[in-house]
Design a protein around this motif. Structure first.
Motif, PDB file in Angstrom:
ATOM      1  N   ARG A 185       0.837  -1.185   0.000  1.00 10.70           N
ATOM      2  CA  ARG A 185       0.000   0.000   0.000  1.00 10.70           C
ATOM      3  C   ARG A 185       0.874   1.237   0.000  1.00 10.70           C
ATOM      4  N   THR A 186       0.471   2.207  -0.783  1.00 14.36           N
ATOM      5  CA  THR A 186       1.133   3.500  -0.708  1.00 14.36           C
ATOM      6  C   THR A 186       0.539   4.286   0.445  1.00 14.36           C
ATOM      7  N   ALA A 187       1.230   5.341   0.820  1.00 11.62           N
ATOM      8  CA  ALA A 187       0.687   6.203   1.863  1.00 11.62           C
ATOM      9  C   ALA A 187      -0.644   6.796   1.431  1.00 11.62           C
ATOM     10  N   GLU A 188      -0.756   7.123   0.147  1.00  7.46           N
ATOM     11  CA  GLU A 188      -1.997   7.696  -0.359  1.00  7.46           C
ATOM     12  C   GLU A 188      -3.149   6.698  -0.235  1.00  7.46           C
ATOM     13  N   ALA A 189      -2.884   5.438  -0.548  1.00  5.72           N
ATOM     14  CA  ALA A 189      -3.927   4.415  -0.433  1.00  5.72           C
ATOM     15  C   ALA A 189      -4.332   4.227   1.024  1.00  5.72           C
ATOM     16  N   TYR A 190      -3.363   4.288   1.926  1.00  5.28           N
ATOM     17  CA  TYR A 190      -3.666   4.166   3.351  1.00  5.28           C
ATOM     18  C   TYR A 190      -4.658   5.246   3.773  1.00  5.28           C
ATOM     19  N   TRP A 191      -4.357   6.486   3.414  1.00  4.81           N
ATOM     20  CA  TRP A 191      -5.230   7.581   3.826  1.00  4.81           C
ATOM     21  C   TRP A 191      -6.564   7.557   3.101  1.00  4.81           C
ATOM     22  N   GLU A 192      -6.578   7.137   1.850  1.00  4.12           N
ATOM     23  CA  GLU A 192      -7.848   7.026   1.134  1.00  4.12           C
ATOM     24  C   GLU A 192      -8.807   6.086   1.852  1.00  4.12           C
ATOM     25  N   SER A 193      -8.258   5.056   2.487  1.00  2.00           N
ATOM     26  CA  SER A 193      -9.114   4.103   3.199  1.00  2.00           C
ATOM     27  C   SER A 193      -9.728   4.709   4.458  1.00  2.00           C
ATOM     28  N   LEU A 194      -9.143   5.793   4.972  1.00  2.00           N
ATOM     29  CA  LEU A 194      -9.638   6.415   6.201  1.00  2.00           C
ATOM     30  C   LEU A 194     -10.542   7.625   5.958  1.00  2.00           C
ATOM     31  N   TYR A 195     -10.449   8.230   4.793  1.00  2.00           N
ATOM     32  CA  TYR A 195     -11.246   9.433   4.541  1.00  2.00           C
ATOM     33  C   TYR A 195     -12.746   9.207   4.733  1.00  2.00           C
ATOM     34  N   PRO A 196     -13.310   8.070   4.304  1.00  2.00           N
ATOM     35  CA  PRO A 196     -14.748   7.865   4.556  1.00  2.00           C
ATOM     36  C   PRO A 196     -15.101   7.865   6.044  1.00  2.00           C
ATOM     37  N   LEU A 197     -14.206   7.351   6.879  1.00  2.00           N
ATOM     38  CA  LEU A 197     -14.444   7.362   8.322  1.00  2.00           C
ATOM     39  C   LEU A 197     -14.495   8.792   8.842  1.00  2.00           C
TER      40      LEU A 197
END
Length: 233
Positions: free
Chosen positions: A64-76
């Protein structure tokens, strides 16, 4: 052969000021919508689930890239902002501000006893490792705090996809050590740090937060030193 200490980071060695995720979202609101006052308790209930460490039994080991990590949290984050009363479009916009605020190195602190204890234990022959459920920007935070080079190994769940107390999280550290003479775990969470380590035969020392099942506990890091065996051959 060397002896190693595996350290947790959050609430063991360091902390974020003025607080973690809930406080961070409140800060984003203060910065972006000063006209929209909100109480911490309007955000907090929405932050009790949804992070990867809330489901350590479900690893995400794919690269996972850092961007993918954060994308997974934005909906939360967006859900929490909507719960506080913002519109969906505004909630989505502010959710993407959380990363910058949360990872600002100037918001992070070391406990007063962290660096002196690390250095004293180094003098006593111990080498240090870090095992933490954290964000991808952890190395920048550690560097800002002046402790990155204290650690021979840094294993972060944001990189590996395994959250403590998943056994594989601990194995990632152990696999990086070459025939260690001794290995101990030190952390503030009984479930994630101590029970997780001891399930793999690694003795643990609980610090800062007492737990009735912990066999070894000290309220501050200086108490770790007399508990540990002599690390020198």
């Amino acid at each position: 052969m060397a002896s190693y200490l595996i350290w947790d980071f959050d609430d063991t060695l360091g902390y974020r000021e003025p607080g973690k995720w809930t406080a961070c979202l409140v800060r984003v609101l203060e910065m972006e919508r000063p006209d929209f006052p909100v109480e911490v308790e309007a955000i907090r209930p929405h932050m009790q689930s949804g992070f990867p460490w809330h489901r350590p039994e479900a690893p995400h080991p794919q690269a996972r890239t850092a961007e993918a990590y954060w994308e997974s949290l934005y909906p939360l984050f967006a859900k929490a902002f909507r719960g506080a009363g913002l519109s969906s479009s505004e909630a989505d916009r502010l959710a993407r501000k959380v990363r910058q605020v949360y990872t600002d190195p100037s918001a992070w602190r070391l406990f007063e006893d962290s660096q002196p204890t690390l250095r004293r234990l180094t003098e006593l022959g111990w080498r240090h490792c870090l095992l933490t459920n954290h964000v991808p920007e952890l190395p920048l935070i550690l560097s800002h705090l002046g402790v990155l080079e204290e650690f021979a190994v840094v294993v972060n769940s944001a990189d590996t996809g395994y959250e403590k107390p998943h056994p594989q999280a601990f194995r990632r550290v152990l696999e990086a050590l070459t025939k260690p003479r001794a290995v101990w775990m030190i952390g503030d969470s009984y479930e994630a740090d101590i029970a997780g380590a001891e399930a793999l035969g690694v003795p643990g020392i609980l610090v800062r937060k007492a737990h009735q099942q912990a066999r070894r506990y000290c309220s501050d890091l200086s108490g770790v030193i007399p508990i540990l065996p002599d690390a020198r051959p």
